[in-house]
Design an enzyme around this catalytic site. Structure first.
Site, mmCIF file in Angstrom:
data_model
loop_
_atom_site.group_PDB
_atom_site.id
_atom_site.type_symbol
_atom_site.label_atom_id
_atom_site.label_comp_id
_atom_site.label_asym_id
_atom_site.label_seq_id
_atom_site.Cartn_x
_atom_site.Cartn_y
_atom_site.Cartn_z
ATOM 1 N N ARG A 15 0.840 -1.194 0.000
ATOM 2 C CA ARG A 15 0.000 0.000 0.000
ATOM 3 C C ARG A 15 0.877 1.247 0.000
ATOM 4 N NH1 ARG A 15 -3.580 -1.424 5.190
ATOM 5 N NH2 ARG A 15 -1.573 -2.351 5.770
ATOM 6 N N LYS A 74 1.837 2.153 7.292
ATOM 7 C CA LYS A 74 2.224 1.395 8.474
ATOM 8 C C LYS A 74 3.210 2.161 9.340
ATOM 9 C CE LYS A 74 0.935 -1.930 9.594
ATOM 10 N NZ LYS A 74 -0.254 -2.142 10.464
ATOM 11 N N TYR A 93 -0.900 4.503 10.488
ATOM 12 C CA TYR A 93 -1.238 3.532 11.526
ATOM 13 C C TYR A 93 -0.025 3.356 12.430
ATOM 14 C CZ TYR A 93 -5.470 2.086 9.005
ATOM 15 O OH TYR A 93 -6.695 2.070 8.393
ATOM 16 N N HIS A 95 -0.429 1.696 16.174
ATOM 17 C CA HIS A 95 -0.636 0.548 17.064
ATOM 18 C C HIS A 95 0.443 0.490 18.144
ATOM 19 C CE1 HIS A 95 -3.864 -0.933 14.528
ATOM 20 N NE2 HIS A 95 -3.076 -0.825 13.478
ATOM 21 N N GLU A 117 -5.691 4.737 13.628
ATOM 22 C CA GLU A 117 -6.600 3.853 14.350
ATOM 23 C C GLU A 117 -7.214 4.485 15.586
ATOM 24 O OE1 GLU A 117 -2.580 2.977 16.227
ATOM 25 O OE2 GLU A 117 -3.338 3.373 14.205
ATOM 26 N N ASP A 270 -2.105 -6.878 15.554
ATOM 27 C CA ASP A 270 -1.394 -5.597 15.604
ATOM 28 C C ASP A 270 -1.629 -4.858 16.914
ATOM 29 O OD1 ASP A 270 -3.999 -4.898 15.081
ATOM 30 O OD2 ASP A 270 -3.601 -4.061 13.101
#
Length: 363
Positions: A15, A74, A93, A95, A117, A270
Site C-alpha cells: 500500500r 504502516k 497507523y 498501534h 486507528e 497488531d
C-alpha cells in the site's frame, strides 16, 4: 506545506500513503507533495501517475521523509527511526500499545504522531480511519483461513462450505464489530457454520437483524468461548479495544483442545492478539504450527490487496490530510476527531489508552 510520501518498508507492504488522486487534491490546495520513487507501484500507481497529478518524485527515503507532514500506511520500521524529527507531523497507523520501542523513540524525537486507528469521531465511538481496513481484514481473514485449512498448507483439509452429504466447516468469530461482521459475511457466503461471540448485547441484536438465523450469536463469556473454540475449524480473532492491547480470550490450554490442523487467524495481532499462542508473522512467512494448530498472525493483512486497500484508505484519510496540510498542528484545535488521534506530541505520550499500557512513559 511540504508533504512526504515514503515507500513502505514493512514486509510485503504494497500500500501507499497517498494515491495520485489524493496528490492531485492536495496540489489543488497549494501544497507540494514529494513521493519516493516506486512508492505506489505495488498499488498499481506509477511515478508518471504521480507526476501527472502534480507530485514530485524523489529518489531517496530521506527526501520523502524530510518534510513537514509525512503520510504513510504502516508504523515506522526501525530502519526509519532516524528520519523522525521534532516539528514533523506523522500521520499513519501506529498501534503503539503493541510496540514499546517505537513509542519510546517517538517520545524521544519529538514528532507529533497521529495514529489512523485512534482518530475518533465524537459521541459515537466511531473510528473512521480504522473502519475501511477492518472491513478488508475481516473479509480476508476467512479467505486466508479457508486457504490454510487446505491439507497442503498444514490444515485439516476442510472445505468451509462442505458438499452435499458432508457437513460444512465451522467458523468461530470472537468479536462482533466491523472485522467480525465482515468475516461472518464471507463465511456465510461460503456456506460455513458460523458463530459470533460478543459482550455487547445491543451489537448482537443488530447482528441478528443482519444475519437472522444464518449465524449463531452468543454472549461472550469463558464458558461459551471454550465450547465454541474447541469445535472450530477456523477461529477468527476480531477483538478491538481502541488504543489498548487486545485482551487474551483464548489460552494455550484451550488451543490444545482444538482439533489438529484447525486454523487461527487473529486480526487483533497488531494490538497484541487475543490468543495466547499467537505471535506476529509476515506475508513472507504467514503461518506456523503450535499445539497442532495453524496460526496466522500477519499484522498488515490488507497489504495483500493493495490496489483495493490504498484507495479505500485514501477515501477516508484524505479529508484529514488536507486539513493537516492547510492548518498544520492547528488542525488539532478545530477537529476534535483528529485531536483524539494524537498518540505522541512534543516529547510526551498523550493518548490515554496508550498511557495505560505504558504508565512509566507518562511525564
Amino acid at each position: 506545506m511540504e508533504i512526504g510520501v515514503p515507500k513502505e518498508t514493512k514486509d510485503q507492504e504494497f500500500r501507499v500513503g497517498l494515491s495520485p488522486a489524493s496528490v492531485r487534491v492536495l496540489k489543488e490546495n497549494g501544497h507540494a507533495i514529494f513521493v519516493q520513487t516506486q512508492a505506489g507501484v505495488g498499488s498499481g500507481f506509477t511515478d508518471e501517475d504521480y507526476i501527472a497529478a502534480g507530485g514530485e518524485i524523489v529518489a531517496t527515503q530521506d527526501s520523502a521523509w524530510n518534510r513537514e507532514l509525512v503520510v504513510k500506511v504502516k508504523e515506522p520500521q526501525e530502519a526509519e527511526y532516524k528520519f523522525l524529527q521534532k516539528g514533523q507531523i506523522l500521520f499513519t497507523y501506529l498501534h503503539l500499545a503493541a510496540d514499546r520501542k517505537l513509542t519510546e523513540h517517538l517520545i524521544d524525537c519529538g514528532t507529533c504522531a497521529i495514529a489512523y486507528e485512534t482518530v475518533e469521531q465524537p459521541g459515537a465511538n466511531k473510528l473512521p480511519l480504522l473502519s475501511p481496513m477492518s472491513i478488508i481484514a475481516g473479509r480476508l481473514s476467512v479467505q486466508f483461513g479457508a486457504r490454510f485449512l487446505e491439507r497442503q498448507q498444514g490444515g485439516r483439509g476442510v472445505l468451509l462450505g462442505g458438499v452435499p452429504g458432508v457437513k460444512p466447516g465451522k467458523v468461530v468469530i470472537l468479536g462482533g464489530g466491523v472485522v467480525g461482521t465482515e468475516a461472518a459475511k464471507i463465511a456465510v457466503g461460503m456456506g460455513a457454520i458460523v458463530q459470533i461471540l460478543d459482550v455487547n448485547v445491543e451489537r448482537l441484536s443488530y447482528l441478528e437483524t443482519l444475519f437472522g438465523s444464518r449465524v449463531e450469536l452468543l454472549y461472550s463469556n469463558s464458558a461459551h468461548i471454550e465450547a465454541a473454540v474447541k469445535e472450530a475449524d477456523l477461529l477468527v480473532g476480531a477483538v478491538l479495544v481502541p488504543g489498548r492491547r487486545a485482551p487474551i480470550l483464548v489460552s494455550r490450554e484451550l488451543v490444545q483442545k482444538m482439533r489438529p490442523g484447525s486454523v487461527i487467524v487473529d486480526v487483533a495481532v497488531d494490538q497484541g492478539g487475543c490468543v495466547e499462542t499467537l505471535r506476529t508473522t509476515s506475508h513472507t512467512n504467514p503461518v506456523y504450527i503450535e499445539e497442532g494448530v495453524v496460526h496466522y498472525g500477519v499484522p498488515n493483512m490488507p497489504g495483500a490487496v493493495p490496489w483495493t486497500a490504498t484507495q479505500a484508505l485514501n477515501n477516508s484519510t484524505l479529508p484529514y490530510v488536507v486539513q493537516l496540510a492547510n492548518l498544520g498542528i492547528k488542525a488539532l484545535d478545530v477537529n476534535s476527531a483528529l485531536a483524539k488521534g494524537v498518540n505522541v506530541n512534543n516529547h510526551r505520550l498523550v493518548h490515554p489508552a496508550v498511557q495505560e499500557v505504558f504508565p512509566d512513559l507518562v511525564n
